[in-house]
Design an enzyme around this catalytic site. Structure first.
Site, PDB file in Angstrom:
ATOM      1  N   TYR A 183       0.838  -1.205   0.000  1.00  0.00           N
ATOM      2  CA  TYR A 183       0.000   0.000   0.000  1.00  0.00           C
ATOM      3  C   TYR A 183       0.878   1.263   0.000  1.00  0.00           C
ATOM      4  CZ  TYR A 183      -3.399   3.437   1.568  1.00  0.00           C
ATOM      5  OH  TYR A 183      -4.177   4.556   1.661  1.00  0.00           O
ATOM      6  N   THR A 185       1.568   3.805   1.697  1.00  0.00           N
ATOM      7  CA  THR A 185       2.364   4.322   2.819  1.00  0.00           C
ATOM      8  C   THR A 185       3.414   3.320   3.309  1.00  0.00           C
ATOM      9  OG1 THR A 185       0.777   3.409   4.383  1.00  0.00           O
ATOM     10  CG2 THR A 185       0.447   5.715   3.710  1.00  0.00           C
ATOM     11  N   LYS A 186       3.399   2.119   2.781  1.00  0.00           N
ATOM     12  CA  LYS A 186       4.193   1.054   3.402  1.00  0.00           C
ATOM     13  C   LYS A 186       5.682   1.162   3.051  1.00  0.00           C
ATOM     14  CE  LYS A 186       0.689  -0.989   5.413  1.00  0.00           C
ATOM     15  NZ  LYS A 186      -0.339   0.049   5.450  1.00  0.00           N
ATOM     16  N   ASN A 187       6.513   0.372   3.731  1.00  0.00           N
ATOM     17  CA  ASN A 187       7.965   0.487   3.535  1.00  0.00           C
ATOM     18  C   ASN A 187       8.376   0.137   2.111  1.00  0.00           C
ATOM     19  OD1 ASN A 187       7.887   1.057   6.237  1.00  0.00           O
ATOM     20  ND2 ASN A 187       9.465  -0.421   6.834  1.00  0.00           N
ATOM     21  N   VAL A 188       7.670  -0.802   1.487  1.00  0.00           N
ATOM     22  CA  VAL A 188       7.817  -1.056   0.052  1.00  0.00           C
ATOM     23  C   VAL A 188       6.456  -0.687  -0.548  1.00  0.00           C
ATOM     24  CG1 VAL A 188       8.179  -2.810  -1.732  1.00  0.00           C
ATOM     25  CG2 VAL A 188       9.518  -2.873   0.386  1.00  0.00           C
TER      26      VAL A 188
END
Ligand SMILES: Cc1ncc(COP(=O)(O)O)c(C=O)c1O
Length: 377
Positions: A183, A185-188
């Site tokens: 998603y 906002t996620k780190n990947v």
């Protein structure tokens, strides 16, 4: 301590995506390649995620939610079954249990890191319990060993934790299924997307079939189950591949930002970050503090409003799922979960993204100090 008096001129987004020319070029290249849907880039992403986590299989899917849903369906969960999960999570974690026909059973979290309490899980297991669904909140792995030791399949919601290690081991094949989110906002971050990693060959085979409603027989096809449409587009996989290339560089930026927050909140009475277990590698996805209204001079909502007036975006992770309307109406006999219910009114997530500069985080820190000085004096 000297307080700077100037409010930030522009609004600081809570978690803006860190997208650069590499991602833009990769999308253009993918569009020019003719592969809009699942193709070579999704397959490459699966190879890279398997390599990153050390799991035997990685299966790219449309979202973190789909990753959890297909894992539960693939494990055979259905009506009459129960799955034990945490109330401190995004509602998707519980919704997917409902979508299988099984019943979500919420147990309380630990006060230190707000992850599910394994002792309470053990106490809640009965003959209907068919799986547990812990969450690696903020990037802190759940306490997986005691959950695995229960002998039930663990489906791990690792939406926040792609780079985490639990007691030295990479997440990805400790649980029966580890569910990642891509998603925005996620780190990947691919915008949307997700993946399941697992060492379970049979589960991988099930999910492969469930995600694309397809089983090939040469040029013909057949369906064994009423499957889903939850495959990942190559356009999104191309973005995720660029983000994987930057995973260490982005982790380093987030680590610096977290250090700045740690140093700042150490001086602010009543504002305490969630615990991070030094035995683990925390993925530093979110910087969640708890605001104790007694010591901090105002409650979380007042802090959130005051920070917004200072042009600082924040977020809440999470309101306890069992207290939300659908769950109150459909599971009315849920016992109260005091740790989660208290935390739900205290948690506030501060801006944290590799797209933030050191100056952005310094602005957030200055604003937090000013608000605290006003409320706590
Ligand atoms: C803890 C947690 N679980 C699951 C999800 C769902 O992931 P997705 O948005 O990729 O479906 C999210 C957030 O997006 C999340 O924060």
């Amino acid at each position: 301590m000297q307080l700077s008096s100037s409010k930030r001129k522009t609004f600081l987004s809570f978690q803006p995506p860190a997208i650069g020319p590499e991602e833009i070029a990769a999308v253009t290249e993918t569009l020019e390649s003719g592969w809009l849907t699942t193709g070579p880039r999704a397959e490459e992403l699966e190879r890279r995620l398997a390599e990153l986590t050390g799991a035997r299989h990685a299966l790219a899917v449309a979202s973190g939610t789909a990753a959890m849903h297909l894992s539960l369906v693939g494990l055979g969960l259905g009506p009459g079954d129960e799955v034990i999960t945490t109330p401190i999570t995004w509602p998707a974690t519980a919704n997917v249990i409902v979508h299988t026909g099984a019943k979500p059973v919420f147990v309380d979290v630990r006060d230190s890191d707000l992850n599910i309490d394994p002792d309470l899980v053990a106490a809640a297991v009965n003959e209907k319990t068919k799986a547990t669904l812990p969450v690696d909140l903020a990037g802190q792995p759940a306490d997986l060993d005691p959950l695995v030791a229960l002998g039930l399949p663990v489906v791990e919601d690792a939406a926040h934790a792609v780079e985490a290690r639990y007691r030295g081991r990479r997440i990805g094949s400790i649980a029966r299924a580890t569910c990642l989110s891509l998603y925005a906002t996620k780190n990947v971050a691919a915008g949307e997307g997700g993946a399941i990693t697992t060492d379970d060959d049979a589960l991988a085979e099930e999910v492969r079939e469930l995600r694309l409603m397809r089983r090939s027989h040469g040029s013909l096809y057949d369906v064994r189950t009423a499957g889903f449409k939850a495959n990942l587009s190559d356009v999104l996989a191309a973005i995720a591949l660029c983000q994987l290339d930057k995973i260490d560089a982005h982790a380093e930026i987030r680590r610096r930002h977290v250090e700045a927050y740690d140093a700042a909140v150490a001086d602010l009475a009543g504002i305490t970050p969630l615990a991070r277990d030094p035995r683990d590698r925390h993925a530093l996805h979110l910087y969640i503090v708890r605001i104790d209204p007694e010591d901090a001079g105002a409650d979380r909502d007042a802090y959130q409003r005051a920070l917004a007036e200072e042009n600082i975006g924040t977020s809440i992770h999470f309101l306890p799922v069992h207290t939300l309307t659908y769950y109150r109406e459909h599971f009315p006999n849920q016992p109260s979960l005091p740790v989660a219910e208290r935390a739900g009114g205290e948690v506030l997530s501060l801006p944290l993204s590799p797209a933030h500069s050191d100056e952005d985080i310094a602005d957030a820190v200055d604003a937090l100090r000013r608000v605290h000085a006003r409320f706590a004096s």
